[in-house]
Motif scaffolding. Structure first.
Motif, PDB file in Angstrom:
ATOM      1  N   GLU A   1      24.086 -47.646   2.730  1.00 42.10           N
ATOM      2  CA  GLU A   1      25.188 -48.504   3.176  1.00 42.10           C
ATOM      3  C   GLU A   1      24.792 -49.331   4.395  1.00 42.10           C
ATOM      4  OE1 GLU A   1      28.122 -49.061   1.704  1.00 42.10           O
ATOM      5  OE2 GLU A   1      27.450 -47.763   0.079  1.00 42.10           O
ATOM      6  N   LEU A   2      24.059 -48.709   5.325  1.00 40.69           N
ATOM      7  CA  LEU A   2      23.597 -49.431   6.508  1.00 40.69           C
ATOM      8  C   LEU A   2      22.635 -50.547   6.112  1.00 40.69           C
ATOM      9  CD1 LEU A   2      23.352 -49.886   9.532  1.00 40.69           C
ATOM     10  CD2 LEU A   2      21.615 -48.080   9.584  1.00 40.69           C
ATOM     11  N   VAL A   3      21.714 -50.264   5.219  1.00 44.59           N
ATOM     12  CA  VAL A   3      20.753 -51.276   4.769  1.00 44.59           C
ATOM     13  C   VAL A   3      21.481 -52.447   4.109  1.00 44.59           C
ATOM     14  CG1 VAL A   3      18.894 -51.713   3.114  1.00 44.59           C
ATOM     15  CG2 VAL A   3      18.799 -49.713   4.586  1.00 44.59           C
ATOM     16  N   LEU A   4      22.480 -52.168   3.301  1.00 41.84           N
ATOM     17  CA  LEU A   4      23.239 -53.238   2.656  1.00 41.84           C
ATOM     18  C   LEU A   4      23.985 -54.083   3.689  1.00 41.84           C
ATOM     19  CD1 LEU A   4      24.657 -51.410  -0.498  1.00 41.84           C
ATOM     20  CD2 LEU A   4      22.814 -53.113  -0.400  1.00 41.84           C
ATOM     21  N   CYS A   5      24.547 -53.443   4.694  1.00 44.76           N
ATOM     22  CA  CYS A   5      25.248 -54.165   5.754  1.00 44.76           C
ATOM     23  C   CYS A   5      24.270 -55.039   6.540  1.00 44.76           C
ATOM     24  CB  CYS A   5      25.958 -53.189   6.686  1.00 44.76           C
ATOM     25  SG  CYS A   5      26.841 -54.000   8.031  1.00 44.76           S
ATOM     26  N   LEU A   6      23.115 -54.478   6.895  1.00 43.22           N
ATOM     27  CA  LEU A   6      22.116 -55.244   7.640  1.00 43.22           C
ATOM     28  C   LEU A   6      21.591 -56.416   6.813  1.00 43.22           C
ATOM     29  CD1 LEU A   6      20.144 -52.359   9.335  1.00 43.22           C
ATOM     30  CD2 LEU A   6      21.743 -53.945  10.418  1.00 43.22           C
ATOM     31  N   ARG A   7      21.455 -56.212   5.517  1.00 44.10           N
ATOM     32  CA  ARG A   7      20.990 -57.289   4.637  1.00 44.10           C
ATOM     33  C   ARG A   7      22.019 -58.412   4.596  1.00 44.10           C
ATOM     34  NH1 ARG A   7      21.209 -59.067  -0.767  1.00 44.10           N
ATOM     35  NH2 ARG A   7      19.210 -59.914  -1.445  1.00 44.10           N
ATOM     36  N   LYS A   8      23.279 -58.054   4.471  1.00 44.73           N
ATOM     37  CA  LYS A   8      24.348 -59.055   4.455  1.00 44.73           C
ATOM     38  C   LYS A   8      24.361 -59.831   5.771  1.00 44.73           C
ATOM     39  CE  LYS A   8      29.342 -59.469   4.112  1.00 44.73           C
ATOM     40  NZ  LYS A   8      30.604 -58.728   4.088  1.00 44.73           N
ATOM     41  N   GLU A   9      24.208 -59.117   6.878  1.00 45.25           N
ATOM     42  CA  GLU A   9      24.182 -59.757   8.192  1.00 45.25           C
ATOM     43  C   GLU A   9      22.988 -60.703   8.306  1.00 45.25           C
ATOM     44  OE1 GLU A   9      22.611 -60.045  12.222  1.00 45.25           O
ATOM     45  OE2 GLU A   9      21.949 -58.416  10.941  1.00 45.25           O
ATOM     46  N   ARG A  10      21.826 -60.292   7.782  1.00 45.26           N
ATOM     47  CA  ARG A  10      20.631 -61.136   7.830  1.00 45.26           C
ATOM     48  C   ARG A  10      20.806 -62.387   6.980  1.00 45.26           C
ATOM     49  NH1 ARG A  10      16.661 -61.714   4.337  1.00 45.26           N
ATOM     50  NH2 ARG A  10      17.184 -59.800   3.237  1.00 45.26           N
ATOM     51  N   LEU A  11      21.374 -62.240   5.790  1.00 40.07           N
ATOM     52  CA  LEU A  11      21.600 -63.395   4.923  1.00 40.07           C
ATOM     53  C   LEU A  11      22.581 -64.381   5.560  1.00 40.07           C
ATOM     54  CD1 LEU A  11      21.736 -61.666   1.429  1.00 40.07           C
ATOM     55  CD2 LEU A  11      19.870 -63.027   2.399  1.00 40.07           C
ATOM     56  N   ASN A  12      23.616 -63.871   6.193  1.00 37.84           N
ATOM     57  CA  ASN A  12      24.565 -64.739   6.893  1.00 37.84           C
ATOM     58  C   ASN A  12      23.884 -65.487   8.035  1.00 37.84           C
ATOM     59  OD1 ASN A  12      26.653 -63.957   5.220  1.00 37.84           O
ATOM     60  ND2 ASN A  12      27.435 -62.426   6.646  1.00 37.84           N
ATOM     61  N   ARG A  13      23.064 -64.772   8.798  1.00 42.87           N
ATOM     62  CA  ARG A  13      22.353 -65.388   9.916  1.00 42.87           C
ATOM     63  C   ARG A  13      21.373 -66.449   9.412  1.00 42.87           C
ATOM     64  NH1 ARG A  13      20.091 -61.074  11.777  1.00 42.87           N
ATOM     65  NH2 ARG A  13      18.050 -61.497  10.912  1.00 42.87           N
ATOM     66  N   THR A  14      20.688 -66.166   8.304  1.00 42.72           N
ATOM     67  CA  THR A  14      19.742 -67.120   7.728  1.00 42.72           C
ATOM     68  C   THR A  14      20.459 -68.385   7.277  1.00 42.72           C
ATOM     69  OG1 THR A  14      18.316 -65.313   7.007  1.00 42.72           O
ATOM     70  CG2 THR A  14      17.998 -67.434   5.942  1.00 42.72           C
ATOM     71  N   ALA A  15      21.585 -68.240   6.616  1.00 37.67           N
ATOM     72  CA  ALA A  15      22.352 -69.394   6.158  1.00 37.67           C
ATOM     73  C   ALA A  15      22.848 -70.218   7.347  1.00 37.67           C
ATOM     74  CB  ALA A  15      23.516 -68.942   5.294  1.00 37.67           C
ATOM     75  N   ARG A  16      23.330 -69.537   8.372  1.00 38.14           N
ATOM     76  CA  ARG A  16      23.813 -70.217   9.571  1.00 38.14           C
ATOM     77  C   ARG A  16      22.675 -70.985  10.248  1.00 38.14           C
ATOM     78  NH1 ARG A  16      25.981 -65.990  11.692  1.00 38.14           N
ATOM     79  NH2 ARG A  16      24.227 -65.462  13.039  1.00 38.14           N
ATOM     80  N   ASN A  17      21.500 -70.361  10.358  1.00 43.05           N
ATOM     81  CA  ASN A  17      20.350 -71.018  10.972  1.00 43.05           C
ATOM     82  C   ASN A  17      19.910 -72.230  10.158  1.00 43.05           C
ATOM     83  OD1 ASN A  17      20.280 -69.204  13.051  1.00 43.05           O
ATOM     84  ND2 ASN A  17      18.638 -67.957  12.184  1.00 43.05           N
ATOM     85  N   ARG A  18      19.967 -72.123   8.840  1.00 33.63           N
ATOM     86  CA  ARG A  18      19.578 -73.232   7.969  1.00 33.63           C
ATOM     87  C   ARG A  18      20.493 -74.438   8.188  1.00 33.63           C
ATOM     88  NH1 ARG A  18      20.151 -70.863   3.239  1.00 33.63           N
ATOM     89  NH2 ARG A  18      18.130 -69.868   3.442  1.00 33.63           N
ATOM     90  N   GLU A  19      21.791 -74.183   8.283  1.00 35.99           N
ATOM     91  CA  GLU A  19      22.738 -75.272   8.513  1.00 35.99           C
ATOM     92  C   GLU A  19      22.533 -75.904   9.894  1.00 35.99           C
ATOM     93  OE1 GLU A  19      24.711 -76.660   6.261  1.00 35.99           O
ATOM     94  OE2 GLU A  19      23.778 -75.249   4.872  1.00 35.99           O
ATOM     95  N   GLU A  20      22.300 -75.069  10.894  1.00 33.83           N
ATOM     96  CA  GLU A  20      22.045 -75.597  12.237  1.00 33.83           C
ATOM     97  C   GLU A  20      20.767 -76.424  12.267  1.00 33.83           C
ATOM     98  OE1 GLU A  20      22.069 -72.175  14.779  1.00 33.83           O
ATOM     99  OE2 GLU A  20      24.229 -71.887  14.580  1.00 33.83           O
TER     100      GLU A  20
END
Length: 80
Positions: A42-61
């Motif tokens: 569950e922790l790994v899935l949460c961290l993965r979701k957080e990483r994907l969100n951060r990656t998408a945000r960085n891409r847009e910026e």
């Protein structure tokens, strides 16, 4: 292997999963028998979701920054 958990962003986003894994690990040797695998998953899935969100945000910026740079360069070329 998960990334460092001491980062405040991760502590906010996945705090409940971090706490659950730490509590499971605190129970002692039972963790070596796979008792904490579900909490870890569950922790790994949460961290993965957080990483994907951060990656998408960085891409847009980055797209915004690139557009601004192109505008500045185009303006400099027009002036020069």
């Amino acid at each position: 292997m998960h990334p460092l958990l001491g980062v405040p962003e991760r502590q906010l986003a996945c705090a409940e999963y971090i706490q659950a894994l730490e509590e499971c690990h605190a129970r002692g040797w039972i963790r070596y028998l796979g008792a904490c695998n579900s909490q870890r998953r569950e922790l790994v899935l949460c961290l993965r979701k957080e990483r994907l969100n951060r990656t998408a945000r960085n891409r847009e910026e980055a797209k915004v920054r690139t557009a601004k740079k192109k505008e500045v360069w185009a303006e400099l070329e027009r002036e020069g």
